[in-house]
Motif scaffolding. Sequence first.
Motif, short mmCIF file in Angstrom:
data_model
loop_
_atom_site.label_atom_id
_atom_site.label_comp_id
_atom_site.label_asym_id
_atom_site.label_seq_id
_atom_site.Cartn_x
_atom_site.Cartn_y
_atom_site.Cartn_z
N LEU A 301 31.56 -66.93 10.00
CA LEU A 301 32.46 -66.24 10.92
C LEU A 301 32.62 -64.77 10.53
CD1 LEU A 301 34.29 -66.72 13.38
CD2 LEU A 301 36.17 -67.16 11.81
N TYR A 302 32.70 -64.49 9.26
CA TYR A 302 32.83 -63.09 8.82
C TYR A 302 31.54 -62.33 9.10
CZ TYR A 302 33.69 -59.03 5.89
OH TYR A 302 33.86 -57.74 5.43
N ALA A 303 30.38 -62.96 8.87
CA ALA A 303 29.10 -62.31 9.17
C ALA A 303 28.96 -62.08 10.67
CB ALA A 303 27.95 -63.17 8.65
N ALA A 304 29.41 -63.02 11.50
CA ALA A 304 29.34 -62.83 12.94
C ALA A 304 30.26 -61.70 13.40
CB ALA A 304 29.73 -64.14 13.64
N ALA A 305 31.43 -61.57 12.77
CA ALA A 305 32.33 -60.48 13.12
C ALA A 305 31.71 -59.12 12.80
CB ALA A 305 33.66 -60.64 12.39
N LYS A 306 30.99 -59.02 11.71
CA LYS A 306 30.33 -57.76 11.37
C LYS A 306 29.21 -57.44 12.34
CE LYS A 306 29.55 -56.64 7.11
NZ LYS A 306 30.49 -55.51 6.95
N GLN A 307 28.46 -58.45 12.78
CA GLN A 307 27.38 -58.21 13.73
C GLN A 307 27.91 -57.90 15.13
OE1 GLN A 307 24.48 -61.34 13.72
NE2 GLN A 307 23.69 -60.79 11.67
N CYS A 308 29.05 -58.45 15.48
CA CYS A 308 29.64 -58.20 16.81
C CYS A 308 30.59 -57.01 16.81
CB CYS A 308 30.37 -59.44 17.29
SG CYS A 308 29.30 -60.87 17.60
N ASP A 309 30.65 -56.28 15.70
CA ASP A 309 31.52 -55.10 15.59
C ASP A 309 32.98 -55.43 15.87
OD1 ASP A 309 29.31 -53.52 14.97
OD2 ASP A 309 28.92 -53.06 17.08
N GLU A 310 33.43 -56.54 15.34
CA GLU A 310 34.83 -56.92 15.48
C GLU A 310 35.54 -56.76 14.14
OE1 GLU A 310 37.64 -60.71 16.89
OE2 GLU A 310 35.45 -60.82 16.99
N SER A 311 36.71 -56.18 14.19
CA SER A 311 37.48 -55.95 12.98
C SER A 311 38.18 -57.24 12.56
CB SER A 311 38.52 -54.84 13.22
OG SER A 311 39.31 -54.64 12.07
#
Length: 344
Positions: A301-311
């Motif tokens: 989930l943290y890796a997906a947030a970084k790829q989707c540019d979500e803080s």
Amino acid sequence: MNKRTNEERPDTVSRKSGTDAPSSSAAGDCQSVTDSVSEENEDERHSQTTCPECHGRLRRADDDVDAVCDDCGLVVSDATLDTNIKLYTPDGTGDQDSRVGPSSTNLLHDKGLSTVIGWQDTDAKGNALSGERRQQMRRLRRWDERFRRRSSADRNLMHALGEIDRMASALGVPESTRETAGVIYRRALADGLLPGRAVESVATAVLYAASRMDDVPRSIDEVSTVSRVEQIRVERAYRHVSRELGLEIPPTDPRSFIGRIASDVECTDATEREARRLAGIAVENGVHSGKHPVGIAAGALYAAAKQCDESLRQADIAHATDVSEMTIRNRYPEILAATDTEDE
């Protein structure tokens, strides 16, 4: 003029035989009733000569009671059975009459099949009982309660199933999984796996095993938080019960935790979908082997947030998953590395 004409006089006497004859309207009504009765009899004969399963021809047996279908061999009785199921309503407030009792369940030590003396001090007509009769009913209730828990196995089951229901309610486990946990605990009790172990530890272990078997994953940490014993004792009881009973428990898929984690941290749907994709790639490449599935889900989930540019902060995910931030920092690079290998 006062005399009635022949046309106005009802034809009540038969001219040929001299007997009473019905009028035309009465004759029509009688004919309609006769036709309806004949149709009903014809339908009844048709139902008695046609198989209800294959609509084949029924042949009457020698005893003239049952009929046998020539095509499928079904035996059809003349007696009509009422197959409607009517629920049990103790107070008679249901829409239908009482026919059957409640279904059996593994969440009660006697499976809900034993009799229970009601607490109302009234008779069948609703009249209050006398003082002597009330004392007698109290004694009967006391002895009924003693007989229902007269053996140590019954007392053990009552305590353990109560603990399972309490923990399942705190974790939001569905009813079917609670039934599975009750079945596993009964097997463990029958095989003599409980001596030397606390009832609470085995009850927590079987609830954790049932949640994994029914694809309703709860981590061992979550289950231990609502238990009355330490986590280490739960883990030991789980390993012992699963090994001795030969439970086929598949490995927990990290993707099953992502939905609850994403709901707790309130991330976007795009991030959740990407986290599921990354977790699936990690499982295919064996990244999850020997690692905590919740940690894999948190890292994905943290890796997906970084790829989707979500803080999305590591501290928020760690608080929602009850894992350390160090675990998330160690897992998400491994997941991204497996994704890069998959793309190549």
